[in-house]
Design an enzyme around this catalytic site. Structure first.
Site, short mmCIF file in Angstrom:
data_model
loop_
_atom_site.label_atom_id
_atom_site.label_comp_id
_atom_site.label_asym_id
_atom_site.label_seq_id
_atom_site.Cartn_x
_atom_site.Cartn_y
_atom_site.Cartn_z
N HIS A 1 12.63 0.04 6.78
CA HIS A 1 14.01 -0.36 6.50
C HIS A 1 14.12 -1.17 5.22
O HIS A 1 14.76 -2.23 5.19
CB HIS A 1 14.61 -1.11 7.69
CG HIS A 1 14.83 -0.24 8.90
ND1 HIS A 1 13.85 0.58 9.42
CD2 HIS A 1 15.92 -0.05 9.68
CE1 HIS A 1 14.32 1.23 10.46
NE2 HIS A 1 15.58 0.89 10.63
N GLU B 1 6.91 -12.00 14.78
CA GLU B 1 6.20 -11.34 13.68
C GLU B 1 5.03 -12.16 13.13
O GLU B 1 4.07 -11.60 12.61
CB GLU B 1 7.18 -11.01 12.55
CG GLU B 1 8.27 -10.02 12.94
CD GLU B 1 9.42 -10.65 13.72
OE1 GLU B 1 9.51 -11.90 13.75
OE2 GLU B 1 10.22 -9.90 14.31
N PHE C 1 11.31 -8.76 8.23
CA PHE C 1 10.59 -9.65 9.16
C PHE C 1 9.10 -9.69 8.83
O PHE C 1 8.45 -10.71 9.03
CB PHE C 1 10.76 -9.17 10.60
CG PHE C 1 12.20 -8.95 11.00
CD1 PHE C 1 13.17 -9.90 10.68
CD2 PHE C 1 12.59 -7.81 11.68
CE1 PHE C 1 14.50 -9.71 11.05
CE2 PHE C 1 13.92 -7.61 12.04
CZ PHE C 1 14.87 -8.56 11.72
#
Lengths: 275, 312
Positions: B110, B59, B84
Protein backbone atom coordinates in the site's frame (compact mmCIF):
# COMPACT_ATOMS: atom_id res chain seq x y z
CA UNK A 1 30.81 -25.76 30.77
CA UNK A 2 31.69 -27.45 34.08
CA UNK A 3 29.33 -26.31 36.83
CA UNK A 4 30.85 -24.53 39.80
CA UNK A 5 30.19 -24.72 43.53
CA UNK A 6 28.45 -21.78 45.20
CA UNK A 7 31.76 -20.60 46.70
CA UNK A 8 33.34 -20.69 43.23
CA UNK A 9 30.33 -18.91 41.69
CA UNK A 10 30.63 -16.15 44.29
CA UNK A 11 34.30 -15.76 43.44
CA UNK A 12 33.51 -15.51 39.73
CA UNK A 13 30.85 -12.85 40.42
CA UNK A 14 33.35 -10.90 42.50
CA UNK A 15 35.92 -11.02 39.68
CA UNK A 16 33.22 -9.97 37.21
CA UNK A 17 32.40 -6.98 39.42
CA UNK A 18 36.08 -6.02 39.55
CA UNK A 19 36.24 -6.30 35.77
CA UNK A 20 33.20 -4.04 35.46
CA UNK A 21 34.81 -1.34 37.62
CA UNK A 22 38.13 -1.56 35.76
CA UNK A 23 36.42 -1.46 32.34
CA UNK A 24 34.20 1.50 33.15
CA UNK A 25 36.96 3.50 34.81
CA UNK A 26 39.15 3.02 31.77
CA UNK A 27 36.34 3.77 29.33
CA UNK A 28 35.37 6.91 31.23
CA UNK A 29 31.68 6.30 30.54
CA UNK A 30 29.11 3.53 30.79
CA UNK A 31 26.55 2.05 33.18
CA UNK A 32 27.72 0.49 36.47
CA UNK A 33 24.51 0.10 38.52
CA UNK A 34 22.64 -2.55 36.56
CA UNK A 35 25.82 -4.40 35.57
CA UNK A 36 27.01 -4.74 39.19
CA UNK A 37 23.51 -5.66 40.34
CA UNK A 38 23.26 -8.54 37.86
CA UNK A 39 26.75 -10.02 38.38
CA UNK A 40 25.56 -12.83 40.67
CA UNK A 41 22.82 -13.90 38.25
CA UNK A 42 25.19 -13.77 35.26
CA UNK A 43 27.74 -15.89 37.12
CA UNK A 44 25.08 -18.51 37.88
CA UNK A 45 23.75 -18.46 34.31
CA UNK A 46 27.08 -18.81 32.51
CA UNK A 47 28.84 -21.09 35.03
CA UNK A 48 26.00 -23.35 36.02
CA UNK A 49 22.76 -23.06 34.04
CA UNK A 50 23.34 -22.33 30.35
CA UNK A 51 24.20 -25.11 27.98
CA UNK A 52 26.95 -23.41 25.97
CA UNK A 53 30.42 -23.98 24.61
CA UNK A 54 32.58 -20.83 24.50
CA UNK A 55 34.87 -22.15 21.77
CA UNK A 56 31.80 -23.02 19.65
CA UNK A 57 29.76 -19.84 20.07
CA UNK A 58 27.47 -20.64 17.12
CA UNK A 59 26.58 -24.19 18.02
CA UNK A 60 22.90 -24.68 17.08
CA UNK A 61 22.29 -26.65 20.29
CA UNK A 62 23.30 -23.83 22.63
CA UNK A 63 20.97 -22.04 25.01
CA UNK A 64 20.65 -18.38 24.00
CA UNK A 65 20.97 -15.42 26.33
CA UNK A 66 19.41 -12.28 24.88
CA UNK A 67 20.40 -9.09 26.64
CA UNK A 68 17.47 -6.77 26.00
CA UNK A 69 18.72 -3.92 28.21
CA UNK A 70 21.91 -3.33 26.23
CA UNK A 71 23.42 -0.83 28.64
CA UNK A 72 24.07 -3.74 31.05
CA UNK A 73 26.73 -4.98 28.63
CA UNK A 74 29.76 -4.60 30.95
CA UNK A 75 28.43 -7.56 32.98
CA UNK A 76 27.83 -9.56 29.79
CA UNK A 77 31.30 -8.80 28.39
CA UNK A 78 33.08 -9.57 31.68
CA UNK A 79 31.16 -12.83 32.10
CA UNK A 80 31.80 -13.90 28.50
CA UNK A 81 35.53 -13.21 28.92
CA UNK A 82 35.63 -15.09 32.25
CA UNK A 83 33.83 -18.00 30.55
CA UNK A 84 36.45 -18.06 27.79
CA UNK A 85 34.73 -16.48 24.78
CA UNK A 86 37.59 -14.03 24.26
CA UNK A 87 40.77 -12.97 26.12
CA UNK A 88 40.28 -11.14 29.42
CA UNK A 89 42.80 -8.52 28.34
CA UNK A 90 40.34 -7.33 25.70
CA UNK A 91 37.95 -6.08 28.39
CA UNK A 92 40.03 -2.96 28.80
CA UNK A 93 39.19 -1.89 25.24
CA UNK A 94 35.51 -1.27 26.11
CA UNK A 95 34.08 1.74 24.23
CA UNK A 96 37.37 2.50 22.49
CA UNK A 97 37.98 2.90 18.77
CA UNK A 98 38.43 -0.41 16.88
CA UNK A 99 37.24 -2.43 19.89
CA UNK A 100 35.00 -5.49 19.63
CA UNK A 101 33.43 -4.32 22.90
CA UNK A 102 31.03 -1.71 21.67
CA UNK A 103 29.35 0.75 24.05
CA UNK A 104 26.16 -1.23 23.50
CA UNK A 105 26.26 -4.85 22.28
CA UNK A 106 26.63 -5.71 18.60
CA UNK A 107 26.07 -9.35 17.70
CA UNK A 108 28.50 -9.24 14.77
CA UNK A 109 31.35 -7.73 16.79
CA UNK A 110 31.96 -10.17 19.62
CA UNK A 111 31.53 -13.95 19.99
CA UNK A 112 28.86 -14.88 22.52
CA UNK A 113 26.80 -11.75 21.92
CA UNK A 114 23.51 -13.06 20.49
CA UNK A 115 21.78 -9.78 19.61
CA UNK A 116 22.33 -6.08 19.10
CA UNK A 117 20.72 -3.88 21.69
CA UNK A 118 20.70 -0.41 23.16
CA UNK A 119 17.25 0.91 22.30
CA UNK A 120 15.17 -0.69 25.07
CA UNK A 121 12.42 -3.22 24.49
CA UNK A 122 13.87 -4.81 21.36
CA UNK A 123 15.58 -7.87 22.85
CA UNK A 124 12.45 -9.48 24.21
CA UNK A 125 10.85 -9.60 20.74
CA UNK A 126 13.98 -11.21 19.35
CA UNK A 127 13.92 -13.71 22.21
CA UNK A 128 10.31 -14.53 21.30
CA UNK A 129 11.37 -14.95 17.65
CA UNK A 130 14.17 -17.33 18.64
CA UNK A 131 11.82 -19.28 20.90
CA UNK A 132 9.31 -19.58 18.02
CA UNK A 133 12.11 -20.86 15.77
CA UNK A 134 12.99 -23.39 18.47
CA UNK A 135 9.37 -24.58 18.53
CA UNK A 136 9.22 -24.89 14.73
CA UNK A 137 12.42 -26.95 14.81
CA UNK A 138 11.33 -28.91 17.91
CA UNK A 139 14.69 -27.98 19.39
CA UNK A 140 15.65 -28.65 22.98
CA UNK A 141 17.55 -25.45 23.78
CA UNK A 142 16.10 -22.62 25.85
CA UNK A 143 16.00 -18.87 25.39
CA UNK A 144 16.89 -16.65 28.34
CA UNK A 145 16.11 -12.97 28.09
CA UNK A 146 17.40 -10.29 30.45
CA UNK A 147 15.22 -7.19 30.75
CA UNK A 148 15.19 -4.41 33.30
CA UNK A 149 12.22 -3.19 35.30
CA UNK A 150 12.23 0.32 33.81
CA UNK A 151 12.54 -1.21 30.34
CA UNK A 152 8.90 -2.17 30.87
CA UNK A 153 8.06 1.48 30.12
CA UNK A 154 8.46 0.49 26.47
CA UNK A 155 5.25 -0.67 24.79
CA UNK A 156 7.07 -3.15 22.56
CA UNK A 157 7.76 -5.36 25.58
CA UNK A 158 4.08 -5.87 26.24
CA UNK A 159 3.49 -6.75 22.58
CA UNK A 160 6.14 -9.45 22.92
CA UNK A 161 4.78 -10.64 26.27
CA UNK A 162 1.34 -11.14 24.69
CA UNK A 163 2.85 -13.11 21.83
CA UNK A 164 4.84 -15.42 24.13
CA UNK A 165 1.61 -16.33 25.91
CA UNK A 166 -0.28 -16.85 22.64
CA UNK A 167 2.29 -19.39 21.45
CA UNK A 168 2.80 -20.92 24.93
CA UNK A 169 6.56 -20.53 24.65
CA UNK A 170 7.75 -22.82 27.41
CA UNK A 171 11.28 -22.53 26.05
CA UNK A 172 11.44 -18.84 27.04
CA UNK A 173 12.50 -17.43 30.42
CA UNK A 174 12.55 -13.68 30.97
CA UNK A 175 14.62 -12.51 33.94
CA UNK A 176 13.62 -8.99 34.96
CA UNK A 177 16.15 -7.03 36.95
CA UNK A 178 13.96 -5.33 39.52
CA UNK A 179 16.37 -2.76 40.93
CA UNK A 180 13.85 0.11 41.17
CA UNK A 181 16.00 2.72 39.43
CA UNK A 182 16.36 4.28 35.99
CA UNK A 183 18.45 7.14 34.60
CA UNK A 184 16.40 10.02 35.90
CA UNK A 185 15.36 8.59 39.25
CA UNK A 186 13.40 5.88 41.01
CA UNK A 187 11.05 3.81 38.85
CA UNK A 188 8.22 4.69 41.24
CA UNK A 189 8.74 8.39 40.44
CA UNK A 190 9.56 8.24 36.71
CA UNK A 191 6.85 5.78 35.72
CA UNK A 192 5.16 3.62 38.35
CA UNK A 193 5.16 -0.01 37.22
CA UNK A 194 2.82 -1.10 40.03
CA UNK A 195 2.78 -4.89 40.29
CA UNK A 196 4.84 -6.59 37.59
CA UNK A 197 3.68 -9.89 39.11
CA UNK A 198 0.01 -9.07 38.51
CA UNK A 199 0.74 -7.66 35.08
CA UNK A 200 2.62 -10.76 33.93
CA UNK A 201 0.04 -13.07 35.48
CA UNK A 202 -2.75 -11.32 33.63
CA UNK A 203 -0.70 -11.69 30.43
CA UNK A 204 -0.68 -15.45 30.98
CA UNK A 205 2.88 -15.96 32.21
CA UNK A 206 4.11 -18.07 35.12
CA UNK A 207 5.67 -15.64 37.61
CA UNK A 208 8.55 -16.51 39.95
CA UNK A 209 10.51 -14.17 42.19
CA UNK A 210 14.00 -14.42 43.61
CA UNK A 211 16.59 -12.57 45.62
CA UNK A 212 19.17 -11.78 42.92
CA UNK A 213 22.08 -12.04 45.36
CA UNK A 214 21.18 -15.28 47.15
CA UNK A 215 22.85 -18.09 45.23
CA UNK A 216 20.70 -20.91 46.57
CA UNK A 217 17.60 -18.93 45.70
CA UNK A 218 18.87 -17.97 42.22
CA UNK A 219 19.79 -21.52 41.28
CA UNK A 220 16.59 -23.06 42.60
CA UNK A 221 14.37 -20.44 40.94
CA UNK A 222 16.00 -20.67 37.52
CA UNK A 223 15.84 -24.48 37.66
CA UNK A 224 12.14 -24.26 38.53
CA UNK A 225 11.63 -21.94 35.55
CA UNK A 226 13.51 -24.31 33.23
CA UNK A 227 11.30 -27.20 34.29
CA UNK A 228 8.01 -25.36 33.84
CA UNK A 229 6.28 -26.87 30.82
CA UNK A 230 3.05 -24.94 30.34
CA UNK A 231 4.32 -21.65 28.93
CA UNK A 232 6.70 -18.72 29.31
CA UNK A 233 8.17 -17.91 32.72
CA UNK A 234 9.20 -14.56 34.09
CA UNK A 235 11.55 -14.33 37.05
CA UNK A 236 11.32 -11.05 38.94
CA UNK A 237 14.88 -10.77 40.26
CA UNK A 238 15.14 -8.37 43.17
CA UNK A 239 18.58 -6.84 43.09
CA UNK A 240 20.51 -3.98 44.60
CA UNK A 241 21.77 -1.60 41.91
CA UNK A 242 25.52 -1.10 42.28
CA UNK A 243 25.73 -4.23 44.49
CA UNK A 244 29.16 -4.83 46.02
CA UNK A 245 30.34 -1.22 45.96
CA UNK A 246 28.99 0.55 49.05
CA UNK A 247 28.92 4.07 47.66
CA UNK A 248 27.12 2.96 44.49
CA UNK A 249 24.45 0.75 46.05
CA UNK A 250 20.87 1.93 45.58
CA UNK A 251 21.96 5.27 44.09
CA UNK A 252 20.32 6.05 40.78
CA UNK A 253 22.96 8.67 39.92
CA UNK A 254 25.32 5.72 39.30
CA UNK A 255 22.99 4.36 36.61
CA UNK A 256 24.98 5.88 33.77
CA UNK A 257 28.18 7.31 35.23
CA UNK A 258 31.64 5.73 35.26
CA UNK A 259 33.82 5.87 38.38
CA UNK A 260 36.91 8.06 38.25
CA UNK A 261 40.31 6.63 39.17
CA UNK A 262 39.98 7.31 42.86
CA UNK A 263 36.44 5.95 43.07
CA UNK A 264 37.45 2.89 41.08
CA UNK A 265 40.35 2.18 43.45
CA UNK A 266 38.02 2.46 46.44
CA UNK A 267 35.50 0.14 44.76
CA UNK A 268 38.19 -2.41 43.90
CA UNK A 269 39.50 -2.39 47.46
CA UNK A 270 36.03 -3.17 48.78
CA UNK A 271 35.54 -5.94 46.25
CA UNK A 272 38.94 -7.52 46.91
CA UNK A 273 38.25 -7.54 50.63
CA UNK A 274 34.90 -9.22 50.06
CA UNK A 275 36.40 -12.36 48.53
CA UNK B 1 7.67 -4.96 -25.87
CA UNK B 2 5.83 -8.02 -24.60
CA UNK B 3 2.10 -7.96 -25.00
CA UNK B 4 0.16 -6.48 -22.08
CA UNK B 5 -1.74 -8.77 -19.81
CA UNK B 6 -4.69 -8.14 -17.56
CA UNK B 7 -4.01 -5.90 -14.57
CA UNK B 8 -2.71 -7.22 -11.27
CA UNK B 9 -0.95 -5.66 -8.30
CA UNK B 10 2.62 -6.13 -7.14
CA UNK B 11 1.28 -7.38 -3.79
CA UNK B 12 -0.42 -10.18 -5.75
CA UNK B 13 2.87 -10.97 -7.47
CA UNK B 14 4.53 -11.19 -4.07
CA UNK B 15 1.79 -13.39 -2.57
CA UNK B 16 1.73 -15.81 -5.49
CA UNK B 17 5.52 -16.10 -5.58
CA UNK B 18 5.60 -16.67 -1.84
CA UNK B 19 3.39 -19.75 -2.13
CA UNK B 20 5.59 -21.26 -4.79
CA UNK B 21 8.86 -20.48 -3.02
CA UNK B 22 7.63 -21.69 0.39
CA UNK B 23 7.02 -25.12 -1.04
CA UNK B 24 10.69 -25.49 -1.88
CA UNK B 25 12.25 -23.66 1.05
CA UNK B 26 11.08 -24.87 4.46
CA UNK B 27 13.00 -22.08 6.22
CA UNK B 28 10.59 -19.45 4.93
CA UNK B 29 8.30 -18.22 7.71
CA UNK B 30 5.80 -15.37 7.61
CA UNK B 31 5.25 -12.88 10.41
CA UNK B 32 2.00 -10.98 10.02
CA UNK B 33 0.53 -7.98 11.86
CA UNK B 34 -3.18 -8.58 11.29
CA UNK B 35 -3.12 -7.77 7.57
CA UNK B 36 -2.72 -11.25 6.11
CA UNK B 37 -5.38 -10.81 3.43
CA UNK B 38 -4.34 -7.28 2.42
CA UNK B 39 -0.67 -8.22 2.20
CA UNK B 40 -1.55 -11.42 0.33
CA UNK B 41 -0.06 -13.91 2.77
CA UNK B 42 -3.33 -15.54 3.77
CA UNK B 43 -2.92 -18.39 1.29
CA UNK B 44 0.46 -19.11 2.84
CA UNK B 45 -1.17 -18.97 6.29
CA UNK B 46 -3.71 -21.60 5.28
CA UNK B 47 -1.22 -23.88 3.62
CA UNK B 48 1.62 -23.59 6.13
CA UNK B 49 0.05 -22.76 9.52
CA UNK B 50 3.09 -23.96 11.47
CA UNK B 51 5.26 -21.42 9.63
CA UNK B 52 2.80 -18.55 9.94
CA UNK B 53 3.16 -16.30 12.99
CA UNK B 54 0.37 -13.83 13.67
CA UNK B 55 1.42 -11.16 16.17
CA UNK B 56 -1.65 -8.94 15.97
CA UNK B 57 -1.55 -5.20 15.46
CA UNK B 58 2.00 -4.78 16.73
CA UNK B 59 4.53 -3.88 14.06
CA UNK B 60 7.47 -3.18 16.36
CA UNK B 61 7.17 -6.61 17.90
CA UNK B 62 6.61 -8.12 14.45
CA UNK B 63 9.97 -6.92 13.22
CA UNK B 64 11.77 -7.91 16.43
CA UNK B 65 10.31 -11.40 16.20
CA UNK B 66 11.37 -11.56 12.56
CA UNK B 67 14.91 -10.59 13.61
CA UNK B 68 14.93 -13.33 16.26
CA UNK B 69 13.72 -15.89 13.71
CA UNK B 70 16.44 -14.77 11.29
CA UNK B 71 19.12 -15.08 13.96
CA UNK B 72 17.87 -18.65 14.40
CA UNK B 73 18.43 -19.30 10.66
CA UNK B 74 14.85 -18.91 9.45
CA UNK B 75 14.00 -16.66 6.50
CA UNK B 76 11.27 -14.45 7.93
CA UNK B 77 8.95 -12.45 5.70
CA UNK B 78 7.52 -9.60 7.79
CA UNK B 79 4.42 -8.14 6.19
CA UNK B 80 2.30 -5.06 6.77
CA UNK B 81 1.37 -1.77 5.18
CA UNK B 82 4.45 0.34 4.57
CA UNK B 83 3.08 3.20 6.70
CA UNK B 84 3.33 0.79 9.66
CA UNK B 85 6.37 -1.22 8.59
CA UNK B 86 8.90 0.39 8.09
CA UNK B 87 6.88 3.48 9.08
CA UNK B 88 6.17 2.62 12.68
CA UNK B 89 9.06 0.28 13.48
CA UNK B 90 12.02 2.12 12.06
CA UNK B 91 14.07 1.82 15.26
CA UNK B 92 13.53 -1.96 15.24
CA UNK B 93 14.48 -2.01 11.56
CA UNK B 94 17.65 -0.06 12.32
CA UNK B 95 18.96 -2.04 15.31
CA UNK B 96 17.24 -5.45 15.47
CA UNK B 97 17.47 -5.98 11.70
CA UNK B 98 20.02 -3.83 9.88
CA UNK B 99 22.74 -3.44 12.52
CA UNK B 100 22.58 -7.19 13.17
CA UNK B 101 22.37 -7.98 9.43
CA UNK B 102 19.39 -10.17 10.32
CA UNK B 103 18.13 -11.95 7.21
CA UNK B 104 14.64 -10.42 7.31
CA UNK B 105 12.54 -9.56 4.26
CA UNK B 106 10.39 -6.54 5.09
CA UNK B 107 7.33 -6.35 2.88
CA UNK B 108 5.63 -2.94 2.82
CA UNK B 109 2.41 -2.85 0.84
CA UNK B 110 0.00 0.00 0.00
CA UNK B 111 2.75 2.43 -0.89
CA UNK B 112 2.26 5.81 -2.48
CA UNK B 113 -0.85 7.69 -3.56
CA UNK B 114 -1.73 4.44 -5.31
CA UNK B 115 -3.04 3.15 -1.95
CA UNK B 116 -5.99 5.35 -2.88
CA UNK B 117 -9.23 5.62 -0.95
CA UNK B 118 -7.84 4.92 2.54
CA UNK B 119 -6.33 8.39 2.34
CA UNK B 120 -3.18 10.10 3.55
CA UNK B 121 -2.76 8.09 6.75
CA UNK B 122 -2.38 4.89 4.74
CA UNK B 123 -0.38 6.16 1.77
CA UNK B 124 3.33 5.51 2.39
CA UNK B 125 5.13 8.40 0.71
CA UNK B 126 8.26 8.39 2.87
CA UNK B 127 9.27 4.72 3.01
CA UNK B 128 12.06 4.92 0.44
CA UNK B 129 13.59 7.89 2.26
CA UNK B 130 13.66 6.11 5.62
CA UNK B 131 14.96 2.81 4.30
CA UNK B 132 17.62 3.81 1.81
CA UNK B 133 19.56 5.64 4.52
CA UNK B 134 20.07 2.43 6.52
CA UNK B 135 23.33 0.47 6.15
CA UNK B 136 23.09 -3.22 5.12
CA UNK B 137 19.56 -2.77 3.73
CA UNK B 138 18.62 -3.39 0.10
CA UNK B 139 15.59 -1.43 -1.18
CA UNK B 140 13.50 -2.85 -4.03
CA UNK B 141 10.47 -1.36 -5.78
CA UNK B 142 9.21 -3.74 -8.49
CA UNK B 143 7.28 -2.30 -11.43
CA UNK B 144 4.58 -4.92 -11.97
CA UNK B 145 3.19 -8.31 -10.99
CA UNK B 146 5.87 -10.29 -12.82
CA UNK B 147 8.70 -8.23 -11.43
CA UNK B 148 7.35 -8.52 -7.87
CA UNK B 149 7.48 -12.30 -8.22
CA UNK B 150 11.08 -12.17 -9.36
CA UNK B 151 11.99 -9.64 -6.69
CA UNK B 152 10.80 -11.96 -3.92
CA UNK B 153 12.66 -14.93 -5.36
CA UNK B 154 15.88 -12.92 -5.51
CA UNK B 155 15.26 -11.45 -2.05
CA UNK B 156 14.98 -14.90 -0.55
CA UNK B 157 18.23 -16.00 -2.16
CA UNK B 158 19.98 -12.86 -0.94
CA UNK B 159 21.60 -13.21 2.49
CA UNK B 160 20.68 -10.05 4.39
CA UNK B 161 17.82 -7.66 5.01
CA UNK B 162 15.69 -6.40 2.13
CA UNK B 163 12.85 -3.92 2.00
CA UNK B 164 10.35 -4.78 -0.73
CA UNK B 165 8.05 -1.90 -1.68
CA UNK B 166 4.67 -3.07 -2.97
CA UNK B 167 1.47 -1.49 -4.24
CA UNK B 168 -2.19 -2.08 -3.61
CA UNK B 169 -3.65 -1.10 -6.97
CA UNK B 170 -3.88 -3.31 -10.01
CA UNK B 171 -1.63 -2.11 -12.82
CA UNK B 172 -0.71 -3.45 -16.25
CA UNK B 173 1.65 -6.42 -16.43
CA UNK B 174 4.19 -5.30 -18.99
CA UNK B 175 7.56 -6.80 -18.03
CA UNK B 176 8.44 -10.21 -19.32
CA UNK B 177 8.26 -13.12 -16.90
CA UNK B 178 11.53 -14.30 -18.43
CA UNK B 179 13.61 -11.12 -18.21
CA UNK B 180 16.46 -11.12 -15.71
CA UNK B 181 15.99 -9.43 -12.35
CA UNK B 182 19.21 -8.72 -10.53
CA UNK B 183 19.59 -6.66 -7.36
CA UNK B 184 21.36 -3.42 -8.24
CA UNK B 185 20.94 -3.77 -11.97
CA UNK B 186 18.52 -1.29 -13.52
CA UNK B 187 16.84 -2.28 -16.77
CA UNK B 188 16.80 -0.03 -19.81
CA UNK B 189 13.31 -0.65 -21.13
CA UNK B 190 13.59 1.70 -24.08
CA UNK B 191 16.63 3.28 -25.65
CA UNK B 192 16.57 7.01 -26.41
CA UNK B 193 18.76 10.04 -27.04
CA UNK B 194 17.11 13.23 -25.76
CA UNK B 195 16.33 12.58 -22.10
CA UNK B 196 16.72 9.82 -19.51
CA UNK B 197 13.48 9.01 -17.70
CA UNK B 198 14.21 7.00 -14.53
CA UNK B 199 11.21 5.50 -12.75
CA UNK B 200 10.35 2.86 -10.18
CA UNK B 201 7.24 0.97 -9.14
CA UNK B 202 3.89 1.17 -10.86
CA UNK B 203 4.77 4.44 -12.63
CA UNK B 204 7.33 2.68 -14.84
CA UNK B 205 4.42 1.67 -17.06
CA UNK B 206 3.41 5.32 -17.48
CA UNK B 207 7.02 6.22 -18.25
CA UNK B 208 6.96 3.75 -21.13
CA UNK B 209 3.63 5.01 -22.42
CA UNK B 210 4.96 8.56 -22.37
CA UNK B 211 8.07 7.49 -24.29
CA UNK B 212 5.85 5.94 -26.96
CA UNK B 213 3.73 9.08 -27.26
CA UNK B 214 6.75 11.38 -27.46
CA UNK B 215 8.40 9.21 -30.08
CA UNK B 216 5.62 10.32 -32.44
CA UNK B 217 6.69 13.91 -31.76
CA UNK B 218 10.34 13.12 -32.50
CA UNK B 219 11.37 13.21 -28.86
CA UNK B 220 13.51 10.23 -28.02
CA UNK B 221 13.19 9.13 -24.37
CA UNK B 222 15.43 6.55 -22.72
CA UNK B 223 13.38 4.74 -20.07
CA UNK B 224 15.13 3.12 -17.13
CA UNK B 225 13.28 0.84 -14.73
CA UNK B 226 15.20 1.44 -11.51
CA UNK B 227 13.69 -1.38 -9.45
CA UNK B 228 16.62 -1.35 -7.04
CA UNK B 229 16.85 1.96 -5.25
CA UNK B 230 19.67 0.73 -3.08
CA UNK B 231 22.28 -0.22 -4.15
CA UNK B 232 21.71 2.20 -7.03
CA UNK B 233 22.90 1.07 -10.47
CA UNK B 234 25.40 3.89 -10.92
CA UNK B 235 26.92 2.44 -14.06
CA UNK B 236 23.71 2.15 -16.08
CA UNK B 237 22.41 5.55 -14.96
CA UNK B 238 25.68 7.40 -15.62
CA UNK B 239 26.13 5.81 -19.03
CA UNK B 240 22.62 6.86 -20.03
CA UNK B 241 22.92 10.39 -18.68
CA UNK B 242 26.28 10.95 -20.35
CA UNK B 243 24.44 10.31 -23.58
CA UNK B 244 21.22 12.30 -23.00
CA UNK B 245 22.51 14.98 -20.58
CA UNK B 246 19.02 15.49 -19.16
CA UNK B 247 17.13 13.56 -16.50
CA UNK B 248 13.59 13.22 -15.25
CA UNK B 249 12.91 10.91 -12.31
CA UNK B 250 9.47 9.54 -11.49
CA UNK B 251 8.15 7.88 -8.33
CA UNK B 252 5.00 7.57 -6.23
CA UNK B 253 6.80 8.95 -3.17
CA UNK B 254 7.81 12.28 -1.70
CA UNK B 255 10.28 14.22 -3.85
CA UNK B 256 12.52 14.40 -0.78
CA UNK B 257 14.63 11.35 -0.06
CA UNK B 258 13.34 8.94 -2.68
CA UNK B 259 14.56 7.62 -6.03
CA UNK B 260 14.94 11.16 -7.40
CA UNK B 261 17.15 12.14 -4.49
CA UNK B 262 19.27 9.03 -4.94
CA UNK B 263 19.77 9.86 -8.63
CA UNK B 264 20.46 13.53 -7.85
CA UNK B 265 23.10 12.54 -5.28
CA UNK B 266 24.80 10.35 -7.84
CA UNK B 267 24.74 12.99 -10.57
CA UNK B 268 25.75 15.90 -8.34
CA UNK B 269 28.97 14.09 -7.48
CA UNK B 270 29.72 12.50 -10.82
CA UNK B 271 28.02 14.19 -13.73
CA UNK B 272 25.93 17.27 -12.94
CA UNK B 273 23.16 17.81 -15.49
CA UNK B 274 19.64 19.29 -15.27
CA UNK B 275 17.36 16.98 -13.25
CA UNK B 276 13.61 17.16 -12.71
CA UNK B 277 12.45 15.10 -9.72
CA UNK B 278 8.82 14.05 -10.12
CA UNK B 279 7.01 12.84 -7.02
CA UNK B 280 4.67 14.14 -4.39
CA UNK B 281 5.74 17.68 -3.65
CA UNK B 282 6.12 17.88 0.15
CA UNK B 283 2.45 17.38 0.91
CA UNK B 284 0.24 14.61 2.27
CA UNK B 285 -2.15 12.82 -0.06
CA UNK B 286 -5.92 12.36 0.34
CA UNK B 287 -8.67 9.89 -0.51
CA UNK B 288 -9.42 9.17 -4.15
CA UNK B 289 -8.76 6.70 -6.91
CA UNK B 290 -5.10 6.29 -7.86
CA UNK B 291 -5.86 7.71 -11.31
CA UNK B 292 -7.46 10.89 -9.95
CA UNK B 293 -4.76 11.28 -7.31
CA UNK B 294 -1.96 11.00 -9.89
CA UNK B 295 -3.66 13.65 -11.98
CA UNK B 296 -4.21 16.03 -9.06
CA UNK B 297 -0.71 15.57 -7.61
CA UNK B 298 1.10 15.86 -10.92
CA UNK B 299 2.15 12.27 -11.59
CA UNK B 300 -0.02 11.36 -14.59
CA UNK B 301 1.24 10.97 -18.14
CA UNK B 302 0.25 14.51 -19.05
CA UNK B 303 2.49 15.94 -16.33
CA UNK B 304 5.37 13.63 -17.26
CA UNK B 305 5.18 14.85 -20.86
CA UNK B 306 5.07 18.47 -19.70
CA UNK B 307 8.16 18.01 -17.53
CA UNK B 308 10.09 16.27 -20.28
CA UNK B 309 9.30 19.02 -22.75
CA UNK B 310 10.42 21.64 -20.26
CA UNK B 311 13.78 20.02 -19.60
CA UNK B 312 14.85 19.20 -23.17
Amino acid sequence: MPTLSIAELKKQANLIRQDIILMLERAGSGHPSGALGMADIFAVLYFQILNHTPHKPNSPLRDRLILSCGHYCPVLYATLARAGYFPLVELKTLRQINSRLQGHPHNLSLPGVENSSGPLGQGISQAVGMALAGKIDQAKHQIFCITSDAEHNEGQLWEAIMTANKYQLNNLINIVDCNNIQIDGKTTDIMPLLSLRKKYESFGWKVLEMNGHNYGNIIATIKQAKNYQKGPVVILAHTIPGKGVSFMENKYDWHGKAPNKEQAEKALQELRQAV
Amino acid sequence: MPKENKNKSTRDGFGDALLALAKKDKNIVVVSADLAESTRVWKFAKKYPARFIEVGVAEQNMLGIAAGLALADKIPIATSFAVFSPGRNWDQLRISVCYSKANVKIIGSHTGLGAGEDGASHQALEDIAITRCLPNLVVLAPADYNEAQKALAVAIKHQGPIYLRLTRQNTPIFTSAKSIFKIGQANILQKGQDVTLIACGALVYDALQVAKKLATQNISVEVINCHTIKPLDKKTILASVKKTKKVVTLEDHQIHGGLGSAVAELLAENYPVPVKIMGVNDTFGESGTPEKLYKKYGLDQEHIIKNIKEII
